[in-house]
Design a protein around this motif. Structure first.
Motif, mmCIF file in Angstrom:
data_model
loop_
_atom_site.group_PDB
_atom_site.id
_atom_site.type_symbol
_atom_site.label_atom_id
_atom_site.label_comp_id
_atom_site.label_asym_id
_atom_site.label_seq_id
_atom_site.Cartn_x
_atom_site.Cartn_y
_atom_site.Cartn_z
ATOM 1 N N ARG A 8 6.876 -48.076 38.325
ATOM 2 C CA ARG A 8 5.880 -48.208 39.405
ATOM 3 C C ARG A 8 5.841 -49.644 39.920
ATOM 4 O O ARG A 8 5.783 -49.881 41.135
ATOM 5 C CB ARG A 8 4.499 -47.800 38.908
ATOM 6 N N GLU A 9 5.900 -50.586 39.006
ATOM 7 C CA GLU A 9 5.857 -51.997 39.407
ATOM 8 C C GLU A 9 7.104 -52.375 40.199
ATOM 9 O O GLU A 9 7.021 -53.125 41.175
ATOM 10 C CB GLU A 9 5.725 -52.878 38.164
ATOM 11 N N GLU A 10 8.256 -51.865 39.793
ATOM 12 C CA GLU A 10 9.489 -52.166 40.516
ATOM 13 C C GLU A 10 9.458 -51.582 41.918
ATOM 14 O O GLU A 10 9.916 -52.216 42.878
ATOM 15 C CB GLU A 10 10.695 -51.627 39.743
ATOM 16 N N ILE A 11 8.912 -50.370 42.049
ATOM 17 C CA ILE A 11 8.798 -49.745 43.370
ATOM 18 C C ILE A 11 7.826 -50.531 44.247
ATOM 19 O O ILE A 11 8.053 -50.705 45.448
ATOM 20 C CB ILE A 11 8.360 -48.266 43.233
ATOM 21 N N GLU A 12 6.754 -51.019 43.663
ATOM 22 C CA GLU A 12 5.789 -51.827 44.412
ATOM 23 C C GLU A 12 6.468 -53.076 44.978
ATOM 24 O O GLU A 12 6.207 -53.479 46.111
ATOM 25 C CB GLU A 12 4.612 -52.222 43.515
ATOM 26 N N LYS A 13 7.324 -53.698 44.187
ATOM 27 C CA LYS A 13 8.025 -54.894 44.641
ATOM 28 C C LYS A 13 8.994 -54.548 45.781
ATOM 29 O O LYS A 13 9.088 -55.274 46.776
ATOM 30 C CB LYS A 13 8.805 -55.523 43.490
ATOM 31 N N LEU A 14 9.711 -53.440 45.624
ATOM 32 C CA LEU A 14 10.673 -53.032 46.645
ATOM 33 C C LEU A 14 10.005 -52.733 47.981
ATOM 34 O O LEU A 14 10.547 -53.020 49.045
ATOM 35 C CB LEU A 14 11.447 -51.790 46.182
ATOM 36 N N THR A 15 8.821 -52.130 47.907
ATOM 37 C CA THR A 15 8.153 -51.657 49.124
ATOM 38 C C THR A 15 7.060 -52.603 49.602
ATOM 39 O O THR A 15 6.210 -52.214 50.412
ATOM 40 C CB THR A 15 7.549 -50.263 48.880
ATOM 41 N N ALA A 16 7.069 -53.821 49.101
ATOM 42 C CA ALA A 16 6.055 -54.801 49.510
ATOM 43 C C ALA A 16 6.056 -54.954 51.033
ATOM 44 O O ALA A 16 7.110 -55.053 51.664
ATOM 45 C CB ALA A 16 6.341 -56.143 48.852
ATOM 46 N N GLY A 17 4.869 -54.929 51.616
ATOM 47 C CA GLY A 17 4.757 -55.049 53.065
ATOM 48 C C GLY A 17 4.623 -53.717 53.773
ATOM 49 O O GLY A 17 4.357 -53.675 54.984
ATOM 50 N N TYR A 18 4.801 -52.625 53.029
ATOM 51 C CA TYR A 18 4.658 -51.289 53.606
ATOM 52 C C TYR A 18 3.397 -50.631 53.049
ATOM 53 O O TYR A 18 3.342 -50.282 51.869
ATOM 54 C CB TYR A 18 5.861 -50.415 53.272
ATOM 55 N N ALA A 19 2.386 -50.476 53.897
ATOM 56 C CA ALA A 19 1.163 -49.802 53.452
ATOM 57 C C ALA A 19 1.463 -48.343 53.138
ATOM 58 O O ALA A 19 0.936 -47.777 52.170
ATOM 59 C CB ALA A 19 0.081 -49.910 54.527
ATOM 60 N N ASP A 20 2.313 -47.734 53.956
ATOM 61 C CA ASP A 20 2.763 -46.362 53.724
ATOM 62 C C ASP A 20 4.151 -46.437 53.090
ATOM 63 O O ASP A 20 5.118 -46.821 53.751
ATOM 64 C CB ASP A 20 2.817 -45.600 55.052
ATOM 65 N N LYS A 21 4.238 -46.117 51.812
ATOM 66 C CA LYS A 21 5.495 -46.278 51.089
ATOM 67 C C LYS A 21 6.595 -45.364 51.617
ATOM 68 O O LYS A 21 7.786 -45.676 51.484
ATOM 69 C CB LYS A 21 5.283 -46.021 49.594
#
Length: 263
Positions: A8-21
């Motif tokens: 989950r943390e890795e996905i959060e880093k990848l998608t940083a800046g996107y409110a809608d993942k």
């Protein structure tokens, strides 16, 4: 929801800046495909939709939690059968959103869609319904749709598939596997795997004939012409419309095609 905190943390880093993942996925896929479509533009580019197997999806970030374990993923839950399944349909819808963005917003309307591993005409209808729900409809905005021919049923029922698609692309690897009943991932059976076998050639000649009778285009995107350049002669004599090859065999295959056309 994902149970693995590290994932989950890795996905959060990848998608940083996107409110809608989901926008991250759609955006990155559309832009990545645009680089390929730009090379072909304005000539047609055929885009095969996702055809990972369950073991391959399981290896992706976060995939292991959601994928079943199959004894033989090669003929398991893959291709078209995933697209309308409630367990994956939302993923396919994201692919459709990316393709629509690629065609209608970025402007690469030369992109056509191809559906892989589609077992029956009825299954193609279910996939088509999902695509239409995402704004991808055959004939609208010039969209053409193709289907892979890699299952014997695609050959037997080619006329029915031709009513639903603009053309076919023969996948000689899987068509050989399923015609001869050989798992091409099996080391024990590898010596028996041969795209040049007369049974496979019969399948290829037959589906080319049926496609043309229905007014549909048909090409081949398997390994056979690259592995055996002389196999191109078989395809030309059968009336194939196009042949895909790997770069290092292009010249040799082209010579065989030219020779066959000259005969």
């Amino acid at each position: 929801a994902l149970r693995d905190t590290a994932v989950r943390e890795e996905i959060e880093k990848l998608t940083a800046g996107y409110a809608d993942k989901t926008e991250y996925f759609v955006d990155r896929l559309a832009l990545g495909l645009a680089r390929i479509a730009a090379v072909a533009y304005p000539n047609p580019m055929i885009l095969r939709m996702s055809d990972f197997k369950t073991n391959e999806y399981a290896d992706l970030l976060g995939g292991a939690q959601f994928e079943p374990t199959e004894a033989n993923p090669m003929i398991g839950w893959r291709g078209a059968s995933r697209y309308y399944d409630p367990a994956y349909q939302q993923g396919f819808e994201l692919e459709c959103r990316a393709v629509r963005r690629l065609r209608e917003q970025i402007g690469f309307d030369n992109v056509m869609v191809m559906i892989p591993f589609c077992c029956t005409p009825e299954e193609s209808d279910r996939v088509t319904a999902v695509m239409q729900g995402q704004g991808l409809e055959r004939g609208v905005h010039g969209l053409q749709t193709y289907v892979m021919c890699e299952i014997p049923s695609n050959v037997v029922l080619a006329g029915e598939f031709a009513k639903r698609f603009d053309g076919f692309s023969i996948g000689s690897n899987d068509l050989t596997q399923l015609t001869l009943g050989i798992d091409r991932d099996s080391d024990k059976l590898a010596p028996l795997f041969d795209e040049r076998h007369e049974a496979v050639q019969w399948m290829i000649r037959t589906v080319i004939e049926k496609a043309h009778e229905a007014g549909a285009k048909i090409g081949l995107c398997g390994q056979a012409p690259s592995n055996y350049p002389d196999f191109a002669r078989v395809l030309v004599e059968a009336g194939i419309d196009s042949i895909s090859v790997v770069p290092d065999s292009f010249v040799q295959v082209k010579k065989h095609v030219a020779a066959a056309e000259a005969d």
